[in-house]
Design an enzyme around this catalytic site. Structure first.
Site, PDB file in Angstrom:
ATOM      1  N   SER A 243     -54.014 -78.621  45.260  1.00  0.00           N
ATOM      2  CA  SER A 243     -52.856 -79.387  45.718  1.00  0.00           C
ATOM      3  C   SER A 243     -52.380 -80.307  44.608  1.00  0.00           C
ATOM      4  O   SER A 243     -53.184 -81.020  43.998  1.00  0.00           O
ATOM      5  CB  SER A 243     -53.213 -80.221  46.953  1.00  0.00           C
ATOM      6  OG  SER A 243     -53.547 -79.397  48.042  1.00  0.00           O
ATOM      7  N   GLY A 245     -49.421 -82.380  45.113  1.00  0.00           N
ATOM      8  CA  GLY A 245     -48.428 -83.272  45.693  1.00  0.00           C
ATOM      9  C   GLY A 245     -47.037 -82.683  45.636  1.00  0.00           C
ATOM     10  O   GLY A 245     -46.805 -81.542  46.030  1.00  0.00           O
ATOM     11  N   ALA A 246     -46.094 -83.466  45.115  1.00  0.00           N
ATOM     12  CA  ALA A 246     -44.700 -83.029  45.043  1.00  0.00           C
ATOM     13  C   ALA A 246     -44.510 -81.832  44.116  1.00  0.00           C
ATOM     14  O   ALA A 246     -43.485 -81.147  44.178  1.00  0.00           O
ATOM     15  CB  ALA A 246     -43.824 -84.185  44.571  1.00  0.00           C
ATOM     16  N   ASP A 247     -45.506 -81.564  43.253  1.00  0.00           N
ATOM     17  CA  ASP A 247     -45.420 -80.432  42.333  1.00  0.00           C
ATOM     18  C   ASP A 247     -45.941 -79.139  42.937  1.00  0.00           C
ATOM     19  O   ASP A 247     -46.101 -78.136  42.227  1.00  0.00           O
ATOM     20  CB  ASP A 247     -46.187 -80.738  41.042  1.00  0.00           C
ATOM     21  CG  ASP A 247     -45.522 -81.852  40.245  1.00  0.00           C
ATOM     22  OD1 ASP A 247     -44.273 -81.928  40.271  1.00  0.00           O
ATOM     23  OD2 ASP A 247     -46.241 -82.645  39.616  1.00  0.00           O
ATOM     24  N   GLY A 248     -46.236 -79.140  44.225  1.00  0.00           N
ATOM     25  CA  GLY A 248     -46.645 -77.911  44.895  1.00  0.00           C
ATOM     26  C   GLY A 248     -48.130 -77.636  44.768  1.00  0.00           C
ATOM     27  O   GLY A 248     -48.956 -78.545  44.780  1.00  0.00           O
ATOM     28  N   GLY A 274     -52.655 -81.461  53.056  1.00  0.00           N
ATOM     29  CA  GLY A 274     -53.762 -80.654  52.563  1.00  0.00           C
ATOM     30  C   GLY A 274     -54.459 -79.884  53.669  1.00  0.00           C
ATOM     31  O   GLY A 274     -54.882 -78.739  53.476  1.00  0.00           O
ATOM     32  N   ASP A 275     -54.580 -80.498  54.838  1.00  0.00           N
ATOM     33  CA  ASP A 275     -55.215 -79.825  55.971  1.00  0.00           C
ATOM     34  C   ASP A 275     -54.382 -78.631  56.438  1.00  0.00           C
ATOM     35  O   ASP A 275     -54.937 -77.588  56.820  1.00  0.00           O
ATOM     36  CB  ASP A 275     -55.404 -80.811  57.127  1.00  0.00           C
ATOM     37  CG  ASP A 275     -56.205 -82.031  56.715  1.00  0.00           C
ATOM     38  OD1 ASP A 275     -57.074 -81.894  55.833  1.00  0.00           O
ATOM     39  OD2 ASP A 275     -55.945 -83.125  57.258  1.00  0.00           O
TER      40      ASP A 275
END
Length: 346
Positions: A243, A245-248, A274-275
């Protein structure tokens, strides 16, 4: 069958405020209290999308009673192991002006050795049930693990998901022993954890690991995320879903790296993103899907769809449109053959 294990569950408390002011007093409408913890969030998402699940966790004390009552009010199949210590709490404060969320997690209390053994026994029973269901669906006519599925069908395996933190003082061999239970049962094992437990999960041979970038760097000491993912692969994992974040997200295997992201990041509540990604991976793998790109696309879409929901454990109905809008490509594979020597400070 997807069996989720939450070794350090929490009663999740969520409040929305207009704006968070450090040191200030805030007023909010009545908050939401839910049985939570990463494994239960995975189970909620997978169950809502039609997958067969069983959520396993512990519960104790007054917060454990509230935890159990909320979970009982849902349709999610579950089994709770009674423990002496009170179930911890997790507090999420959502700043509606900024779209940010501030989270305070209690650390939790370590169950006794007998209580851990009871949880392990529940996992063994659940996977045995899942294996029997699998054999029946495949038409083997028997729960015998050696039975042969009809020609042209995929041999579907149960999926064991181990998600979340471990309470302080948890046995060092807890996660490896749960992974061994899964592997002995012929299950696919997905682990979403952090710190030394992440390395222990890789060493024990978890099939899939899903850290975020900060967790990966902290655990491996490697600044390059692909090099960090490769460290987990070298230790025994088969697939790393990273993961960012905003970067996929990235999917990293021993011979490929695939990246998926949206053109523009979404604002909202990221606490269950993430879940949701883990749930997507578990659901597809329970259906027989093994291609990293397919797993990555669904995981990224469900993760993004979770950001649009006010509480963890849910995804927005627009996830198919989000999946269609993903930008998917393959970054250079340099780090696969030449691990980075640059390490982050610990």
């Amino acid at each position: 069958m997807i069996v989720t294990v939450t070794p350090n569950p929490a009663l999740d408390l969520t409040w929305h405020v207009e704006r968070i002011v450090p040191g200030g007093t805030h007023r909010a409408d009545t908050g939401v209290a839910r049985a939570g913890g990463k494994g239960l969030n995975v189970a909620r998402v997978a169950h809502a999308q039609g997958a067969a699940v069983l959520a396993l966790a512990t519960a104790g004390g007054p917060t454990g009673d509230e935890f159990a009552a909320e979970l009982a009010s849902t349709s999610i199949p579950h089994e709770l192991v009674s423990v002496q210590a009170a179930t911890r709490r997790s507090v999420a404060l959502v700043d509606e002006h900024l779209g940010d969320t501030t989270i305070v997690n209690e650390r939790g209390v370590n169950p006794t050795a007998d209580e851990w053994d009871a949880l392990k026994a529940a996992v063994v029973r659940a996977l045995a049930t899942g294996r029997s269901v699998r054999d029946a669906v495949e038409g083997s006519g028997s729960a015998d693990a050696g039975a042969t599925a009809p020609a042209g069908t995929k041999r579907i395996k149960p999926v064991l998901v181990l998600s979340g933190s471990l309470p302080p003082g948890a046995p060092d061999d807890l996660l490896p022993s749960l992974i061994r239970i899964g592997r002995d049962a012929g299950a696919i094992v997905i682990a979403d954890t952090s710190g030394p437990a992440l390395l222990a999960a890789a060493d024990a041979g978890a099939t899939v690991l899903k850290p975020n970038a900060a967790e990966l760097a902290e655990a491996t000491g490697l600044a390059d995320p692909i090099a960090g993912a490769c460290e987990l692969l070298h230790r025994g994992a088969k697939l790393v879903l990273l993961s960012r974040g905003a970067d996929g997200m990235l999917a990293v295997t021993s011979d490929e790296v695939v990246r998926a992201r949206l053109a523009e990041p979404l604002a909202g509540n990221p606490t269950g993103a993430g879940d949701a990604a883990v749930a997507a991976c578990a659901v597809l793998m329970a259906q027989g899907e093994r291609k990293p790109t397919a797993l990555l696309r669904r995981a990224t879409a469900w993760s993004a769809a979770a950001v649009l929901m006010p509480v963890a454990g849910e995804i927005h109905a627009s996830w198919p449109e989000l999946e269609s809008a993903l930008i998917v490509d393959s970054p250079p594979l340099t780090a696969l053959s030449r691990p980075s020597a640059e390490r982050t400070p610990r």
